[in-house]
Design a protein around this motif. Structure first.
Motif, PDB file in Angstrom:
ATOM      1  N   PHE A 184       0.840  -1.203   0.000  1.00 33.86           N
ATOM      2  CA  PHE A 184       0.000   0.000   0.000  1.00 33.86           C
ATOM      3  C   PHE A 184       0.875   1.253   0.000  1.00 33.86           C
ATOM      4  O   PHE A 184       0.632   2.203  -0.758  1.00 33.86           O
ATOM      5  CB  PHE A 184      -0.944   0.011   1.204  1.00 33.86           C
ATOM      6  N   ARG A 185       1.887   1.259   0.842  1.00 35.10           N
ATOM      7  CA  ARG A 185       2.776   2.420   0.923  1.00 35.10           C
ATOM      8  C   ARG A 185       3.580   2.599  -0.353  1.00 35.10           C
ATOM      9  O   ARG A 185       3.712   3.717  -0.879  1.00 35.10           O
ATOM     10  CB  ARG A 185       3.727   2.250   2.112  1.00 35.10           C
ATOM     11  N   ARG A 186       4.123   1.501  -0.859  1.00 33.49           N
ATOM     12  CA  ARG A 186       5.018   1.594  -2.019  1.00 33.49           C
ATOM     13  C   ARG A 186       4.262   1.869  -3.312  1.00 33.49           C
ATOM     14  O   ARG A 186       4.677   2.692  -4.129  1.00 33.49           O
ATOM     15  CB  ARG A 186       5.808   0.286  -2.158  1.00 33.49           C
ATOM     16  N   ASP A 187       3.136   1.175  -3.507  1.00 31.85           N
ATOM     17  CA  ASP A 187       2.432   1.249  -4.785  1.00 31.85           C
ATOM     18  C   ASP A 187       1.433   2.398  -4.839  1.00 31.85           C
ATOM     19  O   ASP A 187       1.229   3.015  -5.897  1.00 31.85           O
ATOM     20  CB  ASP A 187       1.706  -0.081  -5.024  1.00 31.85           C
ATOM     21  N   LEU A 188       0.791   2.724  -3.704  1.00 34.62           N
ATOM     22  CA  LEU A 188      -0.272   3.720  -3.701  1.00 34.62           C
ATOM     23  C   LEU A 188       0.074   4.987  -2.937  1.00 34.62           C
ATOM     24  O   LEU A 188      -0.671   5.961  -2.972  1.00 34.62           O
ATOM     25  CB  LEU A 188      -1.554   3.106  -3.122  1.00 34.62           C
ATOM     26  N   GLY A 189       1.181   4.966  -2.203  1.00 35.74           N
ATOM     27  CA  GLY A 189       1.614   6.158  -1.482  1.00 35.74           C
ATOM     28  C   GLY A 189       0.757   6.496  -0.284  1.00 35.74           C
ATOM     29  O   GLY A 189       0.741   7.650   0.166  1.00 35.74           O
ATOM     30  N   MET A 190       0.036   5.531   0.237  1.00 37.09           N
ATOM     31  CA  MET A 190      -0.798   5.764   1.413  1.00 37.09           C
ATOM     32  C   MET A 190      -0.975   4.456   2.159  1.00 37.09           C
ATOM     33  O   MET A 190      -0.713   3.368   1.624  1.00 37.09           O
ATOM     34  CB  MET A 190      -2.156   6.350   1.021  1.00 37.09           C
ATOM     35  N   SER A 191      -1.425   4.550   3.404  1.00 37.48           N
ATOM     36  CA  SER A 191      -1.660   3.358   4.206  1.00 37.48           C
ATOM     37  C   SER A 191      -2.982   2.704   3.801  1.00 37.48           C
ATOM     38  O   SER A 191      -3.817   3.304   3.115  1.00 37.48           O
ATOM     39  CB  SER A 191      -1.690   3.721   5.692  1.00 37.48           C
ATOM     40  N   TYR A 192      -3.151   1.467   4.269  1.00 36.22           N
ATOM     41  CA  TYR A 192      -4.422   0.769   4.019  1.00 36.22           C
ATOM     42  C   TYR A 192      -5.614   1.549   4.559  1.00 36.22           C
ATOM     43  O   TYR A 192      -6.594   1.765   3.826  1.00 36.22           O
ATOM     44  CB  TYR A 192      -4.354  -0.639   4.620  1.00 36.22           C
ATOM     45  N   PRO A 193      -5.605   2.043   5.826  1.00 30.32           N
ATOM     46  CA  PRO A 193      -6.763   2.815   6.306  1.00 30.32           C
ATOM     47  C   PRO A 193      -7.011   4.084   5.492  1.00 30.32           C
ATOM     48  O   PRO A 193      -8.165   4.460   5.258  1.00 30.32           O
ATOM     49  CB  PRO A 193      -6.388   3.153   7.758  1.00 30.32           C
ATOM     50  N   GLN A 194      -5.941   4.748   5.026  1.00 26.83           N
ATOM     51  CA  GLN A 194      -6.116   5.966   4.222  1.00 26.83           C
ATOM     52  C   GLN A 194      -6.787   5.640   2.889  1.00 26.83           C
ATOM     53  O   GLN A 194      -7.704   6.345   2.456  1.00 26.83           O
ATOM     54  CB  GLN A 194      -4.770   6.632   3.994  1.00 26.83           C
ATOM     55  N   TRP A 195      -6.332   4.580   2.217  1.00 24.95           N
ATOM     56  CA  TRP A 195      -6.922   4.211   0.923  1.00 24.95           C
ATOM     57  C   TRP A 195      -8.379   3.807   1.104  1.00 24.95           C
ATOM     58  O   TRP A 195      -9.243   4.200   0.323  1.00 24.95           O
ATOM     59  CB  TRP A 195      -6.134   3.068   0.288  1.00 24.95           C
ATOM     60  N   ARG A 196      -8.654   3.034   2.167  1.00 23.54           N
ATOM     61  CA  ARG A 196     -10.028   2.594   2.408  1.00 23.54           C
ATOM     62  C   ARG A 196     -10.944   3.780   2.697  1.00 23.54           C
ATOM     63  O   ARG A 196     -12.099   3.808   2.243  1.00 23.54           O
ATOM     64  CB  ARG A 196     -10.061   1.597   3.563  1.00 23.54           C
ATOM     65  N   THR A 197     -10.443   4.773   3.433  1.00 25.62           N
ATOM     66  CA  THR A 197     -11.256   5.969   3.700  1.00 25.62           C
ATOM     67  C   THR A 197     -11.560   6.714   2.412  1.00 25.62           C
ATOM     68  O   THR A 197     -12.693   7.175   2.198  1.00 25.62           O
ATOM     69  CB  THR A 197     -10.541   6.895   4.697  1.00 25.62           C
ATOM     70  N   GLN A 198     -10.571   6.847   1.530  1.00 23.80           N
ATOM     71  CA  GLN A 198     -10.812   7.492   0.237  1.00 23.80           C
ATOM     72  C   GLN A 198     -11.877   6.732  -0.551  1.00 23.80           C
ATOM     73  O   GLN A 198     -12.771   7.331  -1.153  1.00 23.80           O
ATOM     74  CB  GLN A 198      -9.510   7.549  -0.575  1.00 23.80           C
ATOM     75  N   LEU A 199     -11.778   5.415  -0.568  1.00 25.21           N
ATOM     76  CA  LEU A 199     -12.765   4.595  -1.264  1.00 25.21           C
ATOM     77  C   LEU A 199     -14.153   4.794  -0.667  1.00 25.21           C
ATOM     78  O   LEU A 199     -15.143   4.943  -1.393  1.00 25.21           O
ATOM     79  CB  LEU A 199     -12.359   3.117  -1.168  1.00 25.21           C
ATOM     80  N   ARG A 200     -14.239   4.838   0.651  1.00 26.21           N
ATOM     81  CA  ARG A 200     -15.534   4.998   1.304  1.00 26.21           C
ATOM     82  C   ARG A 200     -16.135   6.375   1.048  1.00 26.21           C
ATOM     83  O   ARG A 200     -17.353   6.494   0.840  1.00 26.21           O
ATOM     84  CB  ARG A 200     -15.371   4.744   2.812  1.00 26.21           C
ATOM     85  N   ALA A 218     -23.772   6.189   5.994  1.00 29.78           N
ATOM     86  CA  ALA A 218     -22.759   5.882   7.004  1.00 29.78           C
ATOM     87  C   ALA A 218     -22.647   4.378   7.211  1.00 29.78           C
ATOM     88  O   ALA A 218     -21.540   3.816   7.252  1.00 29.78           O
ATOM     89  CB  ALA A 218     -23.103   6.581   8.320  1.00 29.78           C
ATOM     90  N   HIS A 219     -23.780   3.713   7.329  1.00 29.36           N
ATOM     91  CA  HIS A 219     -23.782   2.273   7.559  1.00 29.36           C
ATOM     92  C   HIS A 219     -23.213   1.522   6.355  1.00 29.36           C
ATOM     93  O   HIS A 219     -22.363   0.620   6.521  1.00 29.36           O
ATOM     94  CB  HIS A 219     -25.212   1.800   7.853  1.00 29.36           C
ATOM     95  N   ARG A 220     -23.647   1.876   5.165  1.00 27.11           N
ATOM     96  CA  ARG A 220     -23.229   1.143   3.965  1.00 27.11           C
ATOM     97  C   ARG A 220     -21.775   1.399   3.603  1.00 27.11           C
ATOM     98  O   ARG A 220     -21.161   0.596   2.891  1.00 27.11           O
ATOM     99  CB  ARG A 220     -24.144   1.515   2.794  1.00 27.11           C
ATOM    100  N   CYS A 221     -21.218   2.486   4.102  1.00 28.88           N
ATOM    101  CA  CYS A 221     -19.823   2.803   3.804  1.00 28.88           C
ATOM    102  C   CYS A 221     -18.872   2.443   4.948  1.00 28.88           C
ATOM    103  O   CYS A 221     -17.683   2.769   4.884  1.00 28.88           O
ATOM    104  CB  CYS A 221     -19.683   4.275   3.440  1.00 28.88           C
ATOM    105  N   GLY A 222     -19.374   1.786   5.986  1.00 25.74           N
ATOM    106  CA  GLY A 222     -18.490   1.217   6.978  1.00 25.74           C
ATOM    107  C   GLY A 222     -18.185   2.048   8.201  1.00 25.74           C
ATOM    108  O   GLY A 222     -17.341   1.655   9.017  1.00 25.74           O
ATOM    109  N   TRP A 223     -18.847   3.187   8.378  1.00 22.97           N
ATOM    110  CA  TRP A 223     -18.615   3.963   9.588  1.00 22.97           C
ATOM    111  C   TRP A 223     -19.431   3.378  10.742  1.00 22.97           C
ATOM    112  O   TRP A 223     -20.538   2.864  10.537  1.00 22.97           O
ATOM    113  CB  TRP A 223     -18.965   5.419   9.372  1.00 22.97           C
TER     114      TRP A 223
END
Length: 247
Positions: A184-200, A218-223
């Motif tokens: 995640f860090r090397r290929d996308l330049g962000m952590s797993y939680p950061q990428w998942r938040t962007q996706l959500r 909120a529920h369907r996006c995982g918060w």
């Protein structure tokens, strides 16, 4: 995006798109500014997806192959600029903040007559000045190049609201959580939680454009709660999802 149209001149115009409407993969020899005054627009390239709510615009550099999809009834505004002029100095697609004045400038410029005139040139100059002053925004969901990470991200995209840990995902794709974290860090330049938040957030904007209630989003996006979602949304976009312009 296998079939790529070549449209040499990037148009300057406004148009309406129905929810779900798509503009297939194409490229211009010009730069283009893309803004959705109503609804939500996603712009997809080989590098990932960008999303434009009513407080954001996307800069698409000349030669970039991109496709669009509308969510909610979409009021689209396009500004084409010659490749010889790059007032923002950006060579990758970038999300820009759109303050009320810039919003009105974009709408006036794209709705006006296409013929050049001194008045239109002045309007364009002011528009570009305001764009230069617009902060760049991290509303990009990057696409991984590593095959293993592609498989992980596909699982997440299929279920944005899921709560899989990296350990869980690693079991499904046959990798350790440390390996995935490093990718995640090397290929996308962000952590797993950061990428998942962007996706959500990306998914949340689409749901809001379809007038899904905030609590359901909120529920369907995982918060864990509506208040947690509202807090992240406000910090990212500067307003609450209940006052979201695209809805």
């Amino acid at each position: 995006m296998t079939e790529i149209r070549h449209v040499s001149v990037a148009p300057t115009r406004s148009q309406w798109l129905a929810s779900g409407a798509e503009i297939d993969a194409h490229r211009h020899d010009d730069h283009q500014i893309i803004y959705a005054a109503r609804g939500v627009l996603t712009v997809t390239t080989s590098a990932g997806s960008w999303v434009t709510p009513g407080t954001r615009a996307i800069w698409v550099p000349a030669g970039t192959v991109h496709a669009h999809r509308a969510y909610g009834e979409l009021e689209l505004h396009l500004v084409g600029l010659p490749a010889t002029s790059n007032p923002l100095g950006l060579d990758t697609p970038t999300v820009l903040s759109v303050a009320p004045l810039l919003r009105e400038l974009i709408m006036a410029y794209t709705r006006g007559p296409v013929e050049q005139s001194p008045e239109r040139d002045r309007l364009r100059d002011v528009l570009l000045d305001r764009l230069r002053a617009s902060p760049q925004q991290p509303l990009h969901v990057p696409t991984p190049t590593d095959p293993l990470l592609r498989a992980v991200c596909a699982l997440l995209q299929a279920d944005p609201g899921g709560n899989r840990t990296l350990v869980d995902l690693g079991r499904e794709v046959g990798a350790s959580d440390r390996t995935l974290s490093r990718l995640f860090r090397r290929d996308l330049g962000m952590s797993y939680p950061q990428w998942r938040t962007q996706l959500r957030l990306h998914h949340a904007l689409i749901l809001l454009a379809d007038r899904t209630p905030v609590t359901a989003v909120a529920h369907r996006c995982g918060w864990s709660s509506a208040s947690a979602f509202i807090d992240v949304f406000r910090r990212t976009f500067g307003h609450t999802p209940g006052t979201h312009p695209a809805s």
